[in-house]
Design an enzyme around this catalytic site. Structure first.
Site, PDB file in Angstrom:
ATOM      1  N   CYS A  21       0.481  -1.038  -0.227  1.00  0.00           N
ATOM      2  CA  CYS A  21      -0.252  -0.068   0.261  1.00  0.00           C
ATOM      3  C   CYS A  21       1.061   1.314  -0.080  1.00  0.00           C
ATOM      4  CB  CYS A  21      -1.084   0.006   1.549  1.00  0.00           C
ATOM      5  SG  CYS A  21      -2.203  -1.331   0.816  1.00  0.00           S
ATOM      6  N   HIS A  35      -3.147   7.228   3.197  1.00  0.00           N
ATOM      7  CA  HIS A  35      -4.102   5.862   2.719  1.00  0.00           C
ATOM      8  C   HIS A  35      -5.225   5.358   3.002  1.00  0.00           C
ATOM      9  CE1 HIS A  35      -3.980   2.094   1.564  1.00  0.00           C
ATOM     10  NE2 HIS A  35      -3.810   1.236   2.613  1.00  0.00           N
ATOM     11  N   ASN A  57      -9.878  -0.197   0.463  1.00  0.00           N
ATOM     12  CA  ASN A  57      -8.680  -0.278   0.165  1.00  0.00           C
ATOM     13  C   ASN A  57      -8.038  -0.636  -1.452  1.00  0.00           C
ATOM     14  OD1 ASN A  57      -5.746  -0.506   0.690  1.00  0.00           O
ATOM     15  ND2 ASN A  57      -6.157  -1.282   2.344  1.00  0.00           N
TER      16      ASN A  57
HETATM   17  O1  UT7 Z   1      -3.907  -1.259   3.268  1.00  0.00           O
HETATM   18  C1  UT7 Z   1      -2.868  -1.806   4.459  1.00  0.00           C
HETATM   19  C2  UT7 Z   1      -3.685  -1.988   6.128  1.00  0.00           C
HETATM   20  N1  UT7 Z   1      -4.557  -2.670   6.375  1.00  0.00           N
HETATM   21  C3  UT7 Z   1      -5.247  -2.050   7.643  1.00  0.00           C
HETATM   22  O2  UT7 Z   1      -4.732  -0.952   7.161  1.00  0.00           O
HETATM   23  C4  UT7 Z   1      -6.123  -2.767   8.011  1.00  0.00           C
HETATM   24  C5  UT7 Z   1      -5.933  -2.857   9.297  1.00  0.00           C
HETATM   25  N2  UT7 Z   1      -6.190  -3.422  10.135  1.00  0.00           N
HETATM   26  C6  UT7 Z   1      -8.574  -2.899  10.565  1.00  0.00           C
HETATM   27  O3  UT7 Z   1      -8.837  -2.680   9.424  1.00  0.00           O
HETATM   28  C7  UT7 Z   1      -9.254  -3.846  10.857  1.00  0.00           C
HETATM   29  O4  UT7 Z   1      -8.773  -4.567  11.797  1.00  0.00           O
HETATM   30  C8  UT7 Z   1     -10.696  -4.513  10.379  1.00  0.00           C
HETATM   31  C9  UT7 Z   1     -11.566  -3.931   9.843  1.00  0.00           C
HETATM   32  C10 UT7 Z   1      -9.642  -5.733   9.296  1.00  0.00           C
HETATM   33  C11 UT7 Z   1     -10.943  -5.683  11.560  1.00  0.00           C
HETATM   34  O5  UT7 Z   1     -11.724  -4.666  12.683  1.00  0.00           O
HETATM   35  P1  UT7 Z   1     -11.652  -5.017  14.138  1.00  0.00           P
HETATM   36  O6  UT7 Z   1     -11.933  -4.133  14.328  1.00  0.00           O
HETATM   37  O7  UT7 Z   1     -10.264  -5.169  14.448  1.00  0.00           O
HETATM   38  O8  UT7 Z   1     -12.471  -6.149  14.124  1.00  0.00           O
HETATM   39  P2  UT7 Z   1     -11.188  -7.627  14.846  1.00  0.00           P
HETATM   40  O9  UT7 Z   1     -10.356  -8.298  13.828  1.00  0.00           O
HETATM   41  O10 UT7 Z   1     -10.876  -7.747  15.899  1.00  0.00           O
HETATM   42  O11 UT7 Z   1     -11.911  -8.891  14.519  1.00  0.00           O
HETATM   43  C12 UT7 Z   1     -13.683  -7.747  15.649  1.00  0.00           C
HETATM   44  C13 UT7 Z   1     -14.676  -9.478  15.010  1.00  0.00           C
HETATM   45  C14 UT7 Z   1     -14.454 -10.644  15.529  1.00  0.00           C
HETATM   46  O12 UT7 Z   1     -15.534 -11.608  15.883  1.00  0.00           O
HETATM   47  P3  UT7 Z   1     -15.259 -12.153  17.206  1.00  0.00           P
HETATM   48  O13 UT7 Z   1     -14.498 -13.195  17.591  1.00  0.00           O
HETATM   49  O14 UT7 Z   1     -15.264 -10.587  18.798  1.00  0.00           O
HETATM   50  O15 UT7 Z   1     -16.761 -12.921  17.580  1.00  0.00           O
HETATM   51  C15 UT7 Z   1     -14.375 -11.179  13.952  1.00  0.00           C
HETATM   52  O16 UT7 Z   1     -15.156 -12.503  13.766  1.00  0.00           O
HETATM   53  O17 UT7 Z   1     -15.776  -9.008  14.632  1.00  0.00           O
HETATM   54  C16 UT7 Z   1     -15.681 -10.547  13.836  1.00  0.00           C
HETATM   55  N3  UT7 Z   1     -15.552 -10.026  11.861  1.00  0.00           N
HETATM   56  C17 UT7 Z   1     -16.413  -9.514  11.266  1.00  0.00           C
HETATM   57  N4  UT7 Z   1     -18.293  -9.921  11.719  1.00  0.00           N
HETATM   58  C18 UT7 Z   1     -18.872  -9.709  10.616  1.00  0.00           C
HETATM   59  C19 UT7 Z   1     -14.793  -9.789  11.249  1.00  0.00           C
HETATM   60  N5  UT7 Z   1     -14.530  -9.609  10.482  1.00  0.00           N
HETATM   61  C20 UT7 Z   1     -16.231  -9.278  10.230  1.00  0.00           C
HETATM   62  C21 UT7 Z   1     -17.151  -8.846   9.053  1.00  0.00           C
HETATM   63  N6  UT7 Z   1     -18.521  -9.163   9.023  1.00  0.00           N
HETATM   64  N7  UT7 Z   1     -16.589  -8.235   7.674  1.00  0.00           N
END
Ligand code: UT7
Length: 330
Positions: free
Chosen positions: A117, A257, A287
């Site tokens: 990225c 970004h 993204n």
């Molecule tokens: O371009 C390079 C840089 N990339 C980035 O900067 C991306 C950085 N990361 C992020 O943007 C975030 O970490 C994400 C958007 C990928 C995830 O958000 P989060 O708030 O960190 O969620 P998480 O991974 O901590 O997951 C929280 C919950 C989990 O469920 P449990 O374990 O709490 O029951 C996940 O399984 O959300 C769940 N989850 C979803 N639920 C519904 C993860 N993805 C989804 C989804 N829909 N698409």
């Protein structure tokens, strides 16, 4: 006060995205997710998806034609094409060579760079250095991706985040007043495992795809990437500002970004940057990795979000890890 001579400037901007739109509602029919979750956790509403059979250079060529027209530069006069991508048309030759053929840049040397990225910022940094050497005059810097081809459409943790598109900038010698005021680039290979696609290279060659199919998709430890993105993009912004004698108040427009609205908001807060000076379009494109900044820059320019002489701050972060920034006087 700028404390460094300005060598290169952006004289043309271009962007092009596929027509096909994939909404959060569409995704909710494919995996266990919802529009509400995606919107509130990422800020994304929809993203573009490339047409099957088309390669990344197809979209890049459309963007390049727009940028070259604005720069009033015939493609034959390009000296160098730097193409930042992690989703090239083929393993080799480079996407840059395919692009060269498409736009007829017959006198250029063309090659790809891989900085995920942060690729477009790495490209600007490289082009600025090449122009400052006096050896090259006309450089096309491209960021373009078809991430939909390397996404696991069954993994709700990643498939909702990414989109396809292309953006680019024509770089030429500066008029002395406007252009690249400064750049900052950095990487930390110790964190390579947090965001990658293991398959397709020399460790897991294409011939082994059947044995380990899960390795041939983009993988990300979202929470860890998030944490580092906030810190390191904030650092990159501060480094390029302070290193060139500026602070956040001097910036007319901040283009980060476009990965997650919560990351953007956290960095803007750290830089004391009010909402109206932060450009956001990830709601419509998701993204797009290396294409994210040039697409946003092109859009912001055409929407009149900055004008001649304004200072624009570009900051990115991605797999590698890589991160970087560029301060541009337009
Ligand atoms: O371009 C390079 C840089 N990339 C980035 O900067 C991306 C950085 N990361 C992020 O943007 C975030 O970490 C994400 C958007 C990928 C995830 O958000 P989060 O708030 O960190 O969620 P998480 O991974 O901590 O997951 C929280 C919950 C989990 O469920 P449990 O374990 O709490 O029951 C996940 O399984 O959300 C769940 N989850 C979803 N639920 C519904 C993860 N993805 C989804 C989804 N829909 N698409």
């Amino acid at each position: 006060m700028e404390n460094r001579k300005i060598f290169s400037m952006i004289t043309g901007l271009g962007a092009f995205v596929p027509d096909k739109i994939l909404t959060n509602h569409d995704l909710a029919e494919m995996v266990d997710t919802s529009d509400e979750w995606i919107r509130t956790r990422t800020g994304i509403r929809e993203r573009r998806i490339a047409e099957s059979g088309k390669g990344t250079s197809f979209y890049a060529a459309k963007a390049a034609e727009i940028a070259l027209k604005q720069a009033n530069l015939p493609a034959e006069e390009l000296d160098i094409i730097i193409f930042a991508t992690v989703t090239p048309d083929m393993y080799f030759p480079s996407a840059a060579c395919f692009l060269q053929e498409k736009i007829g840049a017959v006198n250029a040397a063309a090659y790809d760079i891989s900085a995920a990225c942060t690729g477009f910022i790495y490209g600007l940094n490289l082009a600025d250095g090449m122009i400052s050497s006096g050896k090259y005059k006309n450089i096309l810097v491209v960021g373009a991706e078809i991430l939909s081809r390397i996404i696991n459409w069954n993994d709700r943790g990643t498939c909702v985040l990414f989109g396809d598109g292309a953006g680019c900038a024509v770089m030429q010698p500066s008029d002395g007043k406007r252009g690249i005021v400064g750049t900052f680039v950095k990487s930390d290979g110790r964190l390579n495992h947090l965001l990658n696609m293991p398959g397709g290279g020399s460790i897991y060659p294409p011939s082994e795809a059947k044995e380990n199919p899960e390795k041939y998709f983009l993988k990300m430890e979202g929470r860890e990437v998030f944490r580092h993105a906030v810190t390191l993009m904030g650092d990159a912004a501060t480094r390029v500002l302070q290193g060139n004698g500026f602070n956040g108040d001097d910036v007319n427009l901040f283009i980060p970004h476009q990965a997650n609205i919560r990351i953007i908001e956290a960095i803007a807060k750290r830089l004391h940057m009010p909402d109206d000076r932060v450009y956001v379009n990830l709601d419509r494109f998701g993204n797009t990795s290396s294409a994210s900044i040039p697409i946003a820059l092109h859009e912001a320019y055409h929407l009149g979000k900055f004008k001649e002489n304004d200072l624009v701050l570009l900051v990115a972060f991605g797999g590698g890890f890589t991160w970087g920034s560029a301060l541009v006087r337009f």
